[in-house]
Design a protein around this motif. Structure first.
Motif, PDB file in Angstrom:
ATOM      1  N   ALA A  45       0.814  -1.209   0.000  1.00  0.00           N
ATOM      2  CA  ALA A  45       0.000   0.000   0.000  1.00  0.00           C
ATOM      3  C   ALA A  45       0.847   1.258   0.000  1.00  0.00           C
ATOM      4  CB  ALA A  45      -0.943   0.005   1.202  1.00  0.00           C
ATOM      5  N   ARG A  46       2.112   1.136   0.421  1.00  0.00           N
ATOM      6  CA  ARG A  46       3.022   2.279   0.443  1.00  0.00           C
ATOM      7  C   ARG A  46       3.910   2.347  -0.796  1.00  0.00           C
ATOM      8  NH1 ARG A  46       5.786   3.105   6.375  1.00  0.00           N
ATOM      9  NH2 ARG A  46       3.932   3.882   7.454  1.00  0.00           N
ATOM     10  N   SER A  47       3.803   1.365  -1.666  1.00  0.00           N
ATOM     11  CA  SER A  47       4.768   1.198  -2.749  1.00  0.00           C
ATOM     12  C   SER A  47       4.304   1.870  -4.035  1.00  0.00           C
ATOM     13  CB  SER A  47       4.982  -0.293  -3.015  1.00  0.00           C
ATOM     14  OG  SER A  47       3.854  -0.848  -3.680  1.00  0.00           O
ATOM     15  N   GLY A  48       5.192   1.813  -5.041  1.00  0.00           N
ATOM     16  CA  GLY A  48       4.830   2.289  -6.367  1.00  0.00           C
ATOM     17  C   GLY A  48       3.843   1.376  -7.058  1.00  0.00           C
ATOM     18  N   GLY A  49       3.743   0.126  -6.587  1.00  0.00           N
ATOM     19  CA  GLY A  49       2.722  -0.777  -7.086  1.00  0.00           C
ATOM     20  C   GLY A  49       3.031  -1.471  -8.398  1.00  0.00           C
ATOM     21  N   TRP A  50       4.236  -1.310  -8.933  1.00  0.00           N
ATOM     22  CA  TRP A  50       4.566  -1.936 -10.213  1.00  0.00           C
ATOM     23  C   TRP A  50       4.785  -3.432 -10.046  1.00  0.00           C
ATOM     24  CZ3 TRP A  50       4.168   0.432 -14.827  1.00  0.00           C
ATOM     25  CH2 TRP A  50       4.045   1.840 -14.807  1.00  0.00           C
ATOM     26  N   MET A  51       4.414  -4.172 -11.082  1.00  0.00           N
ATOM     27  CA  MET A  51       4.560  -5.631 -11.093  1.00  0.00           C
ATOM     28  C   MET A  51       5.319  -6.039 -12.358  1.00  0.00           C
ATOM     29  SD  MET A  51       0.617  -6.237  -9.980  1.00  0.00           S
ATOM     30  CE  MET A  51       0.212  -4.589 -10.583  1.00  0.00           C
ATOM     31  N   TRP A  52       6.430  -6.747 -12.176  1.00  0.00           N
ATOM     32  CA  TRP A  52       7.245  -7.209 -13.314  1.00  0.00           C
ATOM     33  C   TRP A  52       6.789  -8.606 -13.682  1.00  0.00           C
ATOM     34  CZ3 TRP A  52      11.029 -10.863 -14.715  1.00  0.00           C
ATOM     35  CH2 TRP A  52      11.858 -10.506 -15.787  1.00  0.00           C
ATOM     36  N   PRO A 152      -2.815   3.986   4.374  1.00  0.00           N
ATOM     37  CA  PRO A 152      -2.576   5.118   3.474  1.00  0.00           C
ATOM     38  C   PRO A 152      -1.224   4.992   2.788  1.00  0.00           C
ATOM     39  CG  PRO A 152      -2.286   5.781   5.771  1.00  0.00           C
ATOM     40  CD  PRO A 152      -2.831   4.373   5.792  1.00  0.00           C
ATOM     41  N   PRO A 153      -1.002   5.755   1.721  1.00  0.00           N
ATOM     42  CA  PRO A 153       0.297   5.709   1.043  1.00  0.00           C
ATOM     43  C   PRO A 153       1.383   6.313   1.922  1.00  0.00           C
ATOM     44  CG  PRO A 153      -1.021   7.503   0.183  1.00  0.00           C
ATOM     45  CD  PRO A 153      -1.921   6.726   1.101  1.00  0.00           C
ATOM     46  N   LEU A 154       2.628   6.071   1.546  1.00  0.00           N
ATOM     47  CA  LEU A 154       3.755   6.675   2.255  1.00  0.00           C
ATOM     48  C   LEU A 154       3.665   8.181   2.087  1.00  0.00           C
ATOM     49  CD1 LEU A 154       6.425   6.038   3.807  1.00  0.00           C
ATOM     50  CD2 LEU A 154       7.575   6.165   1.587  1.00  0.00           C
ATOM     51  N   ALA A 155       3.525   8.895   3.199  1.00  0.00           N
ATOM     52  CA  ALA A 155       3.278  10.339   3.138  1.00  0.00           C
ATOM     53  C   ALA A 155       4.386  11.086   2.406  1.00  0.00           C
ATOM     54  CB  ALA A 155       3.121  10.893   4.558  1.00  0.00           C
ATOM     55  N   GLU A 156       5.615  10.617   2.555  1.00  0.00           N
ATOM     56  CA  GLU A 156       6.748  11.345   1.985  1.00  0.00           C
ATOM     57  C   GLU A 156       6.719  11.395   0.461  1.00  0.00           C
ATOM     58  OE1 GLU A 156       8.313   9.839   5.977  1.00  0.00           O
ATOM     59  OE2 GLU A 156       6.797   9.345   4.495  1.00  0.00           O
ATOM     60  N   ILE A 157       6.040  10.437  -0.185  1.00  0.00           N
ATOM     61  CA  ILE A 157       6.032  10.449  -1.649  1.00  0.00           C
ATOM     62  C   ILE A 157       4.686  10.926  -2.199  1.00  0.00           C
ATOM     63  CG2 ILE A 157       7.833   8.695  -1.867  1.00  0.00           C
ATOM     64  CD1 ILE A 157       5.669   6.644  -2.456  1.00  0.00           C
ATOM     65  N   PRO A 294      11.233   2.381   4.460  1.00  0.00           N
ATOM     66  CA  PRO A 294       9.871   2.923   4.385  1.00  0.00           C
ATOM     67  C   PRO A 294       8.788   1.884   4.637  1.00  0.00           C
ATOM     68  CG  PRO A 294      10.747   2.592   2.181  1.00  0.00           C
ATOM     69  CD  PRO A 294      11.846   2.228   3.138  1.00  0.00           C
ATOM     70  N   ALA A 295       9.184   0.642   4.931  1.00  0.00           N
ATOM     71  CA  ALA A 295       8.203  -0.406   5.207  1.00  0.00           C
ATOM     72  C   ALA A 295       7.436  -0.090   6.486  1.00  0.00           C
ATOM     73  CB  ALA A 295       8.906  -1.755   5.333  1.00  0.00           C
ATOM     74  N   PRO A 296       6.228  -0.600   6.617  1.00  0.00           N
ATOM     75  CA  PRO A 296       5.449  -0.377   7.844  1.00  0.00           C
ATOM     76  C   PRO A 296       6.173  -0.953   9.059  1.00  0.00           C
ATOM     77  CG  PRO A 296       4.052  -1.232   6.101  1.00  0.00           C
ATOM     78  CD  PRO A 296       5.451  -1.350   5.606  1.00  0.00           C
ATOM     79  N   PRO A 297       5.918  -0.406  10.235  1.00  0.00           N
ATOM     80  CA  PRO A 297       6.615  -0.867  11.442  1.00  0.00           C
ATOM     81  C   PRO A 297       6.331  -2.320  11.791  1.00  0.00           C
ATOM     82  CG  PRO A 297       4.815   0.643  11.999  1.00  0.00           C
ATOM     83  CD  PRO A 297       5.004   0.723  10.524  1.00  0.00           C
ATOM     84  N   GLY A 298       5.221  -2.858  11.295  1.00  0.00           N
ATOM     85  CA  GLY A 298       4.867  -4.231  11.640  1.00  0.00           C
ATOM     86  C   GLY A 298       5.597  -5.299  10.847  1.00  0.00           C
ATOM     87  N   ASN A 299       6.383  -4.905   9.854  1.00  0.00           N
ATOM     88  CA  ASN A 299       7.095  -5.895   9.024  1.00  0.00           C
ATOM     89  C   ASN A 299       8.371  -6.343   9.738  1.00  0.00           C
ATOM     90  OD1 ASN A 299       5.099  -5.023   7.232  1.00  0.00           O
ATOM     91  ND2 ASN A 299       6.404  -5.373   5.474  1.00  0.00           N
ATOM     92  N   THR A 300       8.192  -7.125  10.793  1.00  0.00           N
ATOM     93  CA  THR A 300       9.312  -7.489  11.664  1.00  0.00           C
ATOM     94  C   THR A 300       9.723  -8.952  11.532  1.00  0.00           C
ATOM     95  OG1 THR A 300       7.702  -7.852  13.451  1.00  0.00           O
ATOM     96  CG2 THR A 300       8.780  -5.703  13.363  1.00  0.00           C
TER      97      THR A 300
END
Length: 566
Positions: A45-52, A152-157, A294-300
């Motif tokens: 949800a925070r990413s550019g969303g591109w898929m290769w 929500p998206p990453l606020a910084e971008i 920039p990953a969410p804090p829960g990705n531990t």
């Protein structure tokens, strides 16, 4: 303890988890998704969303000439000795089928990046366009009340919270002060954004990774798949034969024992926020804390720990444990540090990068993964702090922005006051701000300018590939990525190594089944997304090489869970 039964339990709600869930539900399996955080969407949800995904439908319909053989050649070149033939073949075979499935049976629709090149397009099998696709923009109102649970998206971008698409839309934002057409386009979007904020408290025009998650989540809800948020998995359950049969999930109402008749799928997003594994696998982070994500804090790393407890192993053999990206640290209004990943500004004309020696070290327009590798190598050679600085003059700063600093007419002085944007009236003064030798920095800029006036960069070849040029300024001639650094004042932004997701994950087979130490499939246990070891061999061949395999192996896992072989 309460009990709940389903066919498939999915742990994590990013693209990999939701793709698995919707694919399994379509095959009439009873699916439950659990997510530890209060919102769903994960890093996606925070990413550019591109898929290769090579040979995808949108590229085929656009007349782009690609083939499985060509994609295989490219992946073999990019992964080297870490080429996993069976998993790569599964990905290449299923990728186009997965795209067709989502287009025909779900709310997930795609747009092609017509100029989005592979990151090494001149390598054997490389392509100038066609393999990267992105979710079509989505109206968040279609999620109804569930929009409140979408991360929500990453606020910084974003711009004041407004999501901005790539390609032509981004060019309109850069040209807003120079083109009436761009000014009208941006103004119309901004009015819609203000309307959404007034009525909904968040933007409803969802883009990029936010659109990808929203479309997959809408598809899950349409197929009756619940997403439990605030529901971390405490432990996996196994039967006497060692088969994974479910999990204990902690919820707001207390622990729940989940019986998963077909299996459990780990899709919890890897370990970008786990300092213990970062210390073990990130060479630039000797304590585990010299890293910004920039990953969410829960990705531990929950998925990896759950898998290991069930007998799985983590593949630590890859040359790079994560997808590296240069990160700068803007200062938020409350004094905390943000994380801004540098995707676009690296390619702009008039921007160069130097270490504290004052020397350039890389083609700045090469991929972020390659950029960081070069930065680490040069800093180690110089025995200094692992960091670098983008350098630009005032004209470039106001035309394109730099990092978190937006182009004109957005004010920028607050970033100078916060210390994020370093300023010098002369290059020598700027050198003092960044701790570089002023003579060396002046020599570097002068040498660069000699060739840059002709659009050339003989030292590193900036602008020499289709990927370089795709993110430059198409209106700047003759090289969209190269221009001399002009008159002062001059500006710099400090860069450190960050990540866009981890590569080191659970060893899996071509069916997304998790493997034990002997290489045998652990019954009932699957993994997709960044919880699974990357099929890219620790390299970064193109835009979307985490999300493309995530949604593809989600489709593969669901196919295997259902017992189908189509």
């Amino acid at each position: 303890m309460k009990k709940h039964e389903c066919d498939v339990l999915v742990v994590g709600s990013g693209a990999g988890g939701l793709a698995t869930a919707v694919s399994a539900a379509h095959r009439r399996l009873d699916v439950l998704v659990v997510e530890k955080e209060p919102v769903f969407g994960g890093t996606t949800a925070r990413s550019g969303g591109w898929m290769w995904i090579p040979c995808n439908g949108p590229a085929r319909r656009a007349g782009i000439d690609d083939s499985i053989d060509k994609a295989r050649t490219y992946m073999r070149h990019e992964t080297g000795e870490h080429f996993d033939e069976r998993r790569v073949e599964a990905f290449l075979e299923a990728g186009p089928k997965a795209v067709e499935f989502y287009e025909q049976n779900t709310a997930l629709q795609f747009d092609l990046g017509p100029t989005f090149a592979d990151y090494h397009p001149t390598a054997p099998g490389g392509m100038d366009a066609g393999r990267s696709i992105v979710a079509r923009p989505f109206d968040g109102r279609e999620l109804g009340p569930e929009i409140k649970r979408l991360r929500p998206p990453l606020a910084e971008i974003t711009f004041l919270g407004m999501m901005i698409g790539s390609g032509k839309e981004l060019l309109h934002f850069f040209n807003v002060m120079r083109s009436p057409v761009s000014a009208f386009y941006v103004g119309k979007l901004f009015v819609k954004f203000l309307r959404d904020m007034a009525f909904h408290g968040r933007p409803m025009r969802l883009m990029n990774g936010n659109a990808l998650v929203a479309r997959l989540a809408k598809s899950c809800f349409d197929k009756g798949v619940p997403i439990w948020t605030r529901s971390p998995v405490r432990e996996l359950l196994k039967d006497e034969r060692g088969r994974v049969t479910g999990a204990i999930v902690d919820t707001a109402e207390g622990p729940v024992e989940i019986l998963a008749r077909k299996g459990v799928v780990l899709a919890a997003g890897g370990f970008p926020q786990d300092p213990v594994r970062r210390k073990a696998m990130f060479p630039h982070a000797p304590t585990g804390y010299e890293h910004a994500s920039p990953a969410p804090p829960g990705n531990t790393g929950d998925g990896l720990r759950l898998g290991e407890a069930a007998g799985a192993t983590v593949d630590t053999s890859l040359p790079h444990a994560a997808a590296w990206v240069p990160i700068s640290r803007p200062v938020k209004p409350d004094g905390t540090m943000g994380t801004f990943p540098h995707f676009v500004d690296r390619s702009k004309p008039g921007v160069i990068a130097v270490t504290r020696s004052g020397r350039r070290f890389v083609n700045e327009a090469d991929s972020y993964h390659d950029f960081c590798q070069a930065m680490v190598a040069r800093c180690r050679e110089e025995d200094g702090e692992i960091c670098a600085f983008f350098i630009a003059d005032h004209h470039v700063l106001r035309k394109y922005g730099l990092g978190y600093v937006k182009p004109a007419p957005v004010p920028f002085r607050q970033h100078v006051r916060s210390g994020y944007l370093l300023e010098g009236a002369t290059l020598e003064e700027l050198a003092g701000r960044i701790g570089a030798d002023p003579v060396t920095l002046r020599r570097t800029v002068d040498a660069f300018n000699v060739h840059a006036v002709r659009g050339e960069d003989p030292e590193f070849g900036k602008g020499s590939t289709s990927y370089n040029r795709s993110l430059g300024d198409p209106e700047h001639k003759p090289n969209p990525c190269v221009a001399p650094i002009g008159k002062g004042p001059y500006y710099a932004v400090k860069l450190v190594v960050g990540d866009l997701g981890t590569f080191a994950g659970l060893r899996c087979n071509e069916n997304a089944q998790v493997l034990d130490e002997a290489g045998r499939a652990i019954g009932g246990l699957y993994s997709v997304g960044n919880d699974a070891a990357s099929i890219m061999g620790g390299n970064y061949p193109g835009g979307g090489i985490t999300l493309g395999p995530a949604v593809t192996f989600g489709y593969i896992a669901a196919r295997h869970l259902s017992g189908a072989n189509d």
